[in-house]
Design a protein around this motif. Structure first.
Motif, mmCIF file in Angstrom:
data_model
loop_
_atom_site.group_PDB
_atom_site.id
_atom_site.type_symbol
_atom_site.label_atom_id
_atom_site.label_comp_id
_atom_site.label_asym_id
_atom_site.label_seq_id
_atom_site.Cartn_x
_atom_site.Cartn_y
_atom_site.Cartn_z
ATOM 1 N N TYR A 36 0.850 -1.182 0.000
ATOM 2 C CA TYR A 36 0.000 0.000 0.000
ATOM 3 C C TYR A 36 0.891 1.239 0.000
ATOM 4 O O TYR A 36 1.999 1.218 0.541
ATOM 5 N N GLN A 38 0.813 5.469 1.005
ATOM 6 C CA GLN A 38 0.083 6.514 1.726
ATOM 7 C C GLN A 38 0.737 7.856 1.448
ATOM 8 O O GLN A 38 1.879 8.086 1.863
ATOM 9 N N LEU A 44 -4.754 4.843 2.798
ATOM 10 C CA LEU A 44 -3.884 3.886 2.121
ATOM 11 C C LEU A 44 -4.471 3.511 0.766
ATOM 12 O O LEU A 44 -5.663 3.235 0.658
ATOM 13 N N GLN A 45 -3.617 3.470 -0.235
ATOM 14 C CA GLN A 45 -4.037 3.080 -1.577
ATOM 15 C C GLN A 45 -3.341 1.776 -1.943
ATOM 16 O O GLN A 45 -2.127 1.654 -1.793
ATOM 17 N N LEU A 46 -4.109 0.811 -2.431
ATOM 18 C CA LEU A 46 -3.538 -0.477 -2.790
ATOM 19 C C LEU A 46 -2.699 -0.337 -4.062
ATOM 20 O O LEU A 46 -3.189 0.099 -5.101
ATOM 21 N N LYS A 49 -0.891 -6.656 -5.284
ATOM 22 C CA LYS A 49 -1.123 -7.763 -4.377
ATOM 23 C C LYS A 49 -0.634 -9.062 -5.004
ATOM 24 O O LYS A 49 -0.651 -9.226 -6.229
ATOM 25 N N TYR A 89 5.317 3.816 2.187
ATOM 26 C CA TYR A 89 4.910 2.551 1.590
ATOM 27 C C TYR A 89 4.840 1.484 2.672
ATOM 28 O O TYR A 89 5.761 1.334 3.478
ATOM 29 N N TYR B 104 -9.832 -1.952 0.866
ATOM 30 C CA TYR B 104 -9.808 -0.594 0.331
ATOM 31 C C TYR B 104 -10.085 0.378 1.462
ATOM 32 O O TYR B 104 -11.095 0.271 2.149
#
Lengths: 113, 114
Positions: A36, A38, A44-46, A49, A89, B104
């Motif tokens: 993620y 920030q 937080l932004q993904l 994954k 991060y 999210y």
């Protein structure tokens, strides 16, 4: 108990240089891994994954990460960073139950001109 | 579509007062999570909802903390008799259940207890 270690608390780099942010995890069960980002005063932004399959995962903004089971690592890389990549991060993991993400302490990436 | 929203964005309160923090998840996400982000502790899991029930409350730091979710949507995190150590950013996240597609996150509520 699961744990996630981010080895570097701060990483300063120059613009257009490559960067690698390190993450190691410990888990006795199958694990799903996340990165993620920030930005200041935001959530937080993904970024990307790893769930299964190919060990090289591509995410947004040109970032990619490689899952290495033997080294229990999931390092984040970008071949050429921009000023706008300056952010914190976070590496995170869960045991596949899709809840209770365990986060690392974060790495502050600072991109200098 | 709309992301996770949280309100208020900032909250300043006096020690001993109660506060309520609200989270509105992404439509269709039945799983909802609360985390706390503080300087000393990093990001900590607080509680997980599946629908309106909370099968995992293990991260709530004390009985002053409680959370509920109604209608399988909006959730409220309540902190009673706030203490200075409760000062932190409270983050809410949502996801689809049963498949680890990632959680999210909302923008967070920054709580300052004076």
């Amino acid at each position: 108990a699961q744990s996630v270690t981010q080895l570097d608390s701060q990483v300063p780099v120059f613009e257009e240089a490559p960067v690698e942010l390190r993450c190691n995890y410990s888990s006795s069960v199958s694990v799903y891994l996340f990165w993620y980002v920030q930005y200041p005063n935001q959530g937080l932004q993904l970024l990307l994954k790893y769930l299964s399959g190919s060990t090289l995962v591509k995410g947004i903004n040109g970032f990619e990460a490689e899952f290495n089971k033997s080294q229990t690592s999931f390092h984040l890389r970008k071949p050429s960073v921009h000023i706008s990549d300056t952010a914190e991060y976070f590496c995170a993991a869960n045991g596949g139950s899709n809840y209770k993400l365990t986060f690392g302490k974060g790495t502050l990436l600072t991109v200098n001109p | 579509g709309a992301g996770v929203s949280q309100s208020p964005s900032n909250k300043v309160t006096e020690k001993g007062k109660d506060v309520e923090l609200r989270c509105d998840p992404i439509s269709g996400h039945t799983a909802l999570y609360w985390y706390r982000q503080s300087l000393g502790q990093g990001l900590e899991f607080l509680i997980y909802f599946q629908g309106n029930s909370a099968p995992d409350k293990s991260g709530l730091p004390s009985d002053r903390f409680s959370a509920e979710r109604t209608g399988g949507s909006v959730s409220t995190l309540t902190i009673q008799r706030t203490q200075q150590e409760d000062s932190a950013v409270y983050l809410c996240a949502s996801s689809f259940p049963g498949s680890p597609r990632g959680q999210y996150f909302g923008p967070g509520t920054r709580l300052l207890v004076l």
